[in-house]
Design an enzyme around this catalytic site. Structure first.
Site, PDB file in Angstrom:
ATOM      1  CE  LYS A  59      -4.396  -1.678   0.728  1.00  0.00           C
ATOM      2  NZ  LYS A  59      -4.889  -2.287  -0.472  1.00  0.00           N
TER       3      LYS A  59
ATOM      4  CE  LYS B 276      -4.881  -8.187  -2.920  1.00  0.00           C
ATOM      5  NZ  LYS B 276      -4.946  -7.961  -1.383  1.00  0.00           N
TER       6      LYS B 276
ATOM      7  CE  LYS C 269     -12.769  -4.265  -0.719  1.00  0.00           C
ATOM      8  NZ  LYS C 269     -12.369  -3.852   0.532  1.00  0.00           N
TER       9      LYS C 269
END
Ligand code: TYM
Length: 325
Positions: free
Chosen positions: A110, A192, A195
């Site tokens: 992140k 993966k 969102k």
């Protein structure tokens, strides 16, 4: 058993969230004490729009209900509405080694993804997650594979606390499915489904039939044309086979037989029909709930009261053990 899990209300939920985590929740709720949280305090550690957060919280609540979580049985609530989560997180931070936080995969990913938004909350994210889980004396945490490291971290914190202040917390186990624990992106099956990725890489639970079909038909597949499950050589097709299998209950071996001699096109068309049909109730219920905001709020209010009772009792014990008055 005591079960706890949560999802960040940071956008539309996708098939990965459903197949990796929520599908397990539905099965667990009849025989166990389940607490399912909408973790808004985690959602604000990455860039977000304040004006959209409430909508995302209510949409996530609607997905929980549409997926079949029964609010009479399971507790459904919003993390920020039970202040003990933040309170316990702070106390746990005081026993958390900095080094452990810096090595977390999600923090590294992140902070790479949002270079101008590397805040302290992003670093201490796993401590808040540990607080979520430990407050409810959880035995098991049903999640996707990407959360495994965070549950391991939670066990480490529980152990550390118990050693320092006396036996208080259980060391929770993660519950990760063999199939479905890591649904891959449709546009890049090495990553993966996420969102925060581009919309065509995800099938959202509220996508229209036309969008679902378009996304599946253009999903990245591998060279060759046989529908065969092989995660190293045929990642794209294997990911689609996994989705097909999980939504229909057919094994991937059965599906290989069914599509023997047929190409990727036929297979994708059939998968698109399966997904459209499976997600139809989600779309229907979303429309139904969209006009019943106060109903969703009422469910969250009841969940808040039920969660608070448990969380307050744990906090009292923790404070006493730590010598706070
Ligand atoms: P979040 O919101 O990213 O994801 C929610 C759940 O969906 C799973 N998941 C997937 N499973 C399979 N394939 C995928 N592509 C995929 N993408 C996501 C996640 O593993 C997760 O189970 N940190 C958590 C939220 C959280 C939490 C908790 C979870 C906060 N406190 C306490 C459990 C217990 C998160 O960001 O999940």
């Amino acid at each position: 058993m005591k079960i706890f899990s949560g999802i960040r209300p940071s956008g539309n939920l996708h098939l990965g969230n459903y197949l990796g985590a929520m599908q397990q929740w539905i099965k667990l709720q009849n025989e166990n004490d389940c607490v399912f949280c909408i973790v808004d305090l985690h959602a604000i550690t990455t860039p977000y729009k304040p004006g959209e957060l409430k909508k995302h919280i209510l949409d996530t609540t609607a997905v929980y209900l549409a997926a079949g979580i029964n609010p009479e049985k399971s507790v459904i609530f919003v993390q920020s509405q039970v202040k003990e989560h933040s309170e316990l997180a702070w106390l746990l931070e005081t026993i958390t080694p900095m080094g452990e936080l810096k090595r977390m995969t999600q923090f590294k990913e992140k902070s790479e993804q949002h270079k101008d938004y590397v805040n302290a909350g992003l670093l201490s994210y796993p401590v808040l997650m540990a607080a979520d889980i430990l407050l409810y004396k959880t035995d098991s945490v049903p999640v996707g594979k990407d959360q495994e490291q965070h549950i391991e971290f939670t066990r480490m914190i529980a152990k550390k606390f118990n050693q320092k202040f006396g036996d208080t917390f259980k060391e929770p186990a993660s519950m990760i499915l063999k199939e479905g624990a890591k649904i891959m992106s449709l546009t890049n099956p090495k990553k993966k489904m996420s969102k925060s990725d581009e919309p065509k890489s995800c099938i959202f639970l509220f996508d229209t039939p036309a969008d679902i079909t378009k996304k599946i038909m253009s999903a990245e597949t591998d060279s060759g044309k046989e529908v065969i499950y092989n995660v190293t050589k045929k990642r794209g097709i294997s990911n689609l086979l996994t989705i097909y299998s999980l939504l229909t209950g057919k094994t991937t071996a059965d599906l290989e037989k069914e599509f023997k001699g047929k190409g990727y096109g036929d297979f994708k068309k059939s998968l698109a029909e399966v997904v459209v049909q499976y997600l139809e109730p989600f779309r229907r219920k979303q429309q139904e709930f969209a006009t019943r905001e106060s109903y969703l709020e009422e469910i969250l209010k009841q969940g808040q009261s039920r969660a608070q009772i448990i969380a307050q009792a744990t906090m009292q014990e923790v404070k006493q053990k730590m010598g706070l008055i």
